[in-house]
Design a protein around this motif. Sequence first.
Motif, PDB file in Angstrom:
ATOM      1  N   LEU A  38       0.827  -1.204   0.000  1.00 52.78           N
ATOM      2  CA  LEU A  38       0.000   0.000   0.000  1.00 52.78           C
ATOM      3  C   LEU A  38       0.865   1.259   0.000  1.00 52.78           C
ATOM      4  CD1 LEU A  38      -2.970   0.851   0.014  1.00 52.78           C
ATOM      5  CD2 LEU A  38      -2.815   0.997   2.497  1.00 52.78           C
ATOM      6  N   ILE A  39       1.959   1.246   0.747  1.00 58.21           N
ATOM      7  CA  ILE A  39       2.881   2.381   0.750  1.00 58.21           C
ATOM      8  C   ILE A  39       3.543   2.534  -0.616  1.00 58.21           C
ATOM      9  CG2 ILE A  39       5.071   3.223   1.714  1.00 58.21           C
ATOM     10  CD1 ILE A  39       4.134   1.985   4.398  1.00 58.21           C
ATOM     11  N   ALA A  40       3.970   1.420  -1.208  1.00 55.57           N
ATOM     12  CA  ALA A  40       4.571   1.460  -2.542  1.00 55.57           C
ATOM     13  C   ALA A  40       3.566   1.981  -3.565  1.00 55.57           C
ATOM     14  CB  ALA A  40       5.070   0.079  -2.936  1.00 55.57           C
ATOM     15  N   SER A  41       2.327   1.576  -3.415  1.00 54.42           N
ATOM     16  CA  SER A  41       1.270   2.047  -4.303  1.00 54.42           C
ATOM     17  C   SER A  41       1.102   3.558  -4.204  1.00 54.42           C
ATOM     18  CB  SER A  41      -0.046   1.348  -3.949  1.00 54.42           C
ATOM     19  OG  SER A  41      -1.127   1.980  -4.544  1.00 54.42           O
ATOM     20  N   GLY A  42       1.075   4.061  -3.007  1.00 55.51           N
ATOM     21  CA  GLY A  42       0.964   5.503  -2.809  1.00 55.51           C
ATOM     22  C   GLY A  42       2.150   6.255  -3.393  1.00 55.51           C
ATOM     23  N   CYS A  43       3.341   5.690  -3.231  1.00 57.71           N
ATOM     24  CA  CYS A  43       4.535   6.321  -3.798  1.00 57.71           C
ATOM     25  C   CYS A  43       4.469   6.346  -5.320  1.00 57.71           C
ATOM     26  CB  CYS A  43       5.790   5.579  -3.346  1.00 57.71           C
ATOM     27  SG  CYS A  43       6.150   5.795  -1.595  1.00 57.71           S
ATOM     28  N   LEU A  44       4.001   5.268  -5.940  1.00 59.06           N
ATOM     29  CA  LEU A  44       3.876   5.241  -7.391  1.00 59.06           C
ATOM     30  C   LEU A  44       2.861   6.269  -7.884  1.00 59.06           C
ATOM     31  CD1 LEU A  44       3.977   1.411  -8.131  1.00 59.06           C
ATOM     32  CD2 LEU A  44       5.646   3.109  -8.839  1.00 59.06           C
ATOM     33  N   ILE A  45       1.759   6.397  -7.173  1.00 56.57           N
ATOM     34  CA  ILE A  45       0.734   7.360  -7.573  1.00 56.57           C
ATOM     35  C   ILE A  45       1.273   8.789  -7.464  1.00 56.57           C
ATOM     36  CG2 ILE A  45      -1.524   8.313  -6.946  1.00 56.57           C
ATOM     37  CD1 ILE A  45      -2.316   5.405  -6.174  1.00 56.57           C
ATOM     38  N   VAL A  46       1.958   9.087  -6.376  1.00 57.22           N
ATOM     39  CA  VAL A  46       2.532  10.421  -6.204  1.00 57.22           C
ATOM     40  C   VAL A  46       3.592  10.684  -7.272  1.00 57.22           C
ATOM     41  CG1 VAL A  46       3.958  11.839  -4.662  1.00 57.22           C
ATOM     42  CG2 VAL A  46       2.008  10.587  -3.755  1.00 57.22           C
ATOM     43  N   TRP A  47       4.412   9.688  -7.581  1.00 57.95           N
ATOM     44  CA  TRP A  47       5.451   9.833  -8.600  1.00 57.95           C
ATOM     45  C   TRP A  47       4.822  10.116  -9.967  1.00 57.95           C
ATOM     46  CZ3 TRP A  47       8.542   5.370 -11.118  1.00 57.95           C
ATOM     47  CH2 TRP A  47       9.581   5.879 -11.883  1.00 57.95           C
ATOM     48  N   ALA A  48       3.739   9.414 -10.282  1.00 59.94           N
ATOM     49  CA  ALA A  48       3.065   9.636 -11.570  1.00 59.94           C
ATOM     50  C   ALA A  48       2.479  11.041 -11.648  1.00 59.94           C
ATOM     51  CB  ALA A  48       1.970   8.597 -11.771  1.00 59.94           C
ATOM     52  N   ILE A  49       1.909  11.509 -10.561  1.00 60.59           N
ATOM     53  CA  ILE A  49       1.335  12.849 -10.545  1.00 60.59           C
ATOM     54  C   ILE A  49       2.430  13.903 -10.714  1.00 60.59           C
ATOM     55  CG2 ILE A  49       0.160  14.538  -9.065  1.00 60.59           C
ATOM     56  CD1 ILE A  49      -1.458  12.163  -7.935  1.00 60.59           C
ATOM     57  N   GLN A  50       3.569  13.679 -10.079  1.00 61.42           N
ATOM     58  CA  GLN A  50       4.666  14.633 -10.201  1.00 61.42           C
ATOM     59  C   GLN A  50       5.335  14.569 -11.571  1.00 61.42           C
ATOM     60  OE1 GLN A  50       7.290  13.748  -6.962  1.00 61.42           O
ATOM     61  NE2 GLN A  50       6.100  14.944  -5.502  1.00 61.42           N
ATOM     62  N   LYS A  51       5.347  13.395 -12.178  1.00 56.20           N
ATOM     63  CA  LYS A  51       6.030  13.224 -13.456  1.00 56.20           C
ATOM     64  C   LYS A  51       5.247  13.833 -14.620  1.00 56.20           C
ATOM     65  CE  LYS A  51       8.640   9.730 -15.885  1.00 56.20           C
ATOM     66  NZ  LYS A  51       9.031   8.348 -15.940  1.00 56.20           N
ATOM     67  N   PRO A  53       3.385  16.818 -16.260  1.00 56.73           N
ATOM     68  CA  PRO A  53       3.428  18.267 -16.017  1.00 56.73           C
ATOM     69  C   PRO A  53       2.103  18.876 -15.553  1.00 56.73           C
ATOM     70  CG  PRO A  53       4.468  17.732 -18.098  1.00 56.73           C
ATOM     71  CD  PRO A  53       3.840  16.466 -17.588  1.00 56.73           C
ATOM     72  N   SER A  54       1.007  18.433 -16.131  1.00 58.81           N
ATOM     73  CA  SER A  54      -0.282  19.018 -15.750  1.00 58.81           C
ATOM     74  C   SER A  54      -0.950  18.268 -14.605  1.00 58.81           C
ATOM     75  CB  SER A  54      -1.215  19.029 -16.967  1.00 58.81           C
ATOM     76  OG  SER A  54      -1.450  17.708 -17.414  1.00 58.81           O
ATOM     77  N   ASP A  60      -9.363  12.110 -15.300  1.00 58.30           N
ATOM     78  CA  ASP A  60      -8.309  11.626 -16.189  1.00 58.30           C
ATOM     79  C   ASP A  60      -7.922  10.180 -15.929  1.00 58.30           C
ATOM     80  OD1 ASP A  60      -8.181  14.138 -17.338  1.00 58.30           O
ATOM     81  OD2 ASP A  60      -6.577  14.812 -15.982  1.00 58.30           O
ATOM     82  N   VAL A  61      -8.272   9.648 -14.786  1.00 56.04           N
ATOM     83  CA  VAL A  61      -7.842   8.298 -14.405  1.00 56.04           C
ATOM     84  C   VAL A  61      -8.423   7.225 -15.333  1.00 56.04           C
ATOM     85  CG1 VAL A  61      -7.867   6.591 -12.544  1.00 56.04           C
ATOM     86  CG2 VAL A  61      -7.395   8.985 -12.035  1.00 56.04           C
ATOM     87  N   PRO A  62      -9.719   7.219 -15.653  1.00 57.30           N
ATOM     88  CA  PRO A  62     -10.211   6.200 -16.589  1.00 57.30           C
ATOM     89  C   PRO A  62      -9.532   6.279 -17.954  1.00 57.30           C
ATOM     90  CG  PRO A  62     -12.057   7.221 -15.475  1.00 57.30           C
ATOM     91  CD  PRO A  62     -10.832   8.009 -15.112  1.00 57.30           C
TER      92      PRO A  62
END
Length: 74
Positions: A38-51, A53-54, A60-62
Motif C-alpha cells: 500500500l505504501i509502494a502504491s501511494g509512492c507510485l501514484i505520487v510519482w506519476a502525478i509529479q512526473k 506536467p499538468s 483523467d484516471v479512466p
Amino acid sequence: MTPDLILVIGIVLGVFSVPSIISALSDRRPPRVAALVLIASGCLIVWAIQKKPSGYALRDVPNAFVRVIGQIAR
C-alpha cells in the motif's frame, strides 16, 4: 515508463492490497506485506502525478487506464 503506466500500476497495487489488509486483520495477524504494498502504491501514484506536467484530475484516471490497455494491446 510513462506517467499513465506508473499511475495504473499504483492504483492496481493499492486495490489489491486492501483485501489483503482486511484478511490479515480478520485473522489477527499484522498486515506487514500488505502495508508495504500500500505504501509502494501511494509512492507510485505520487510519482506519476509529479512526473506528468499538468498532473491528474479524477476524470483523467479512466482515460489513463484506457491508454495503458491500448499500449499493451498494440
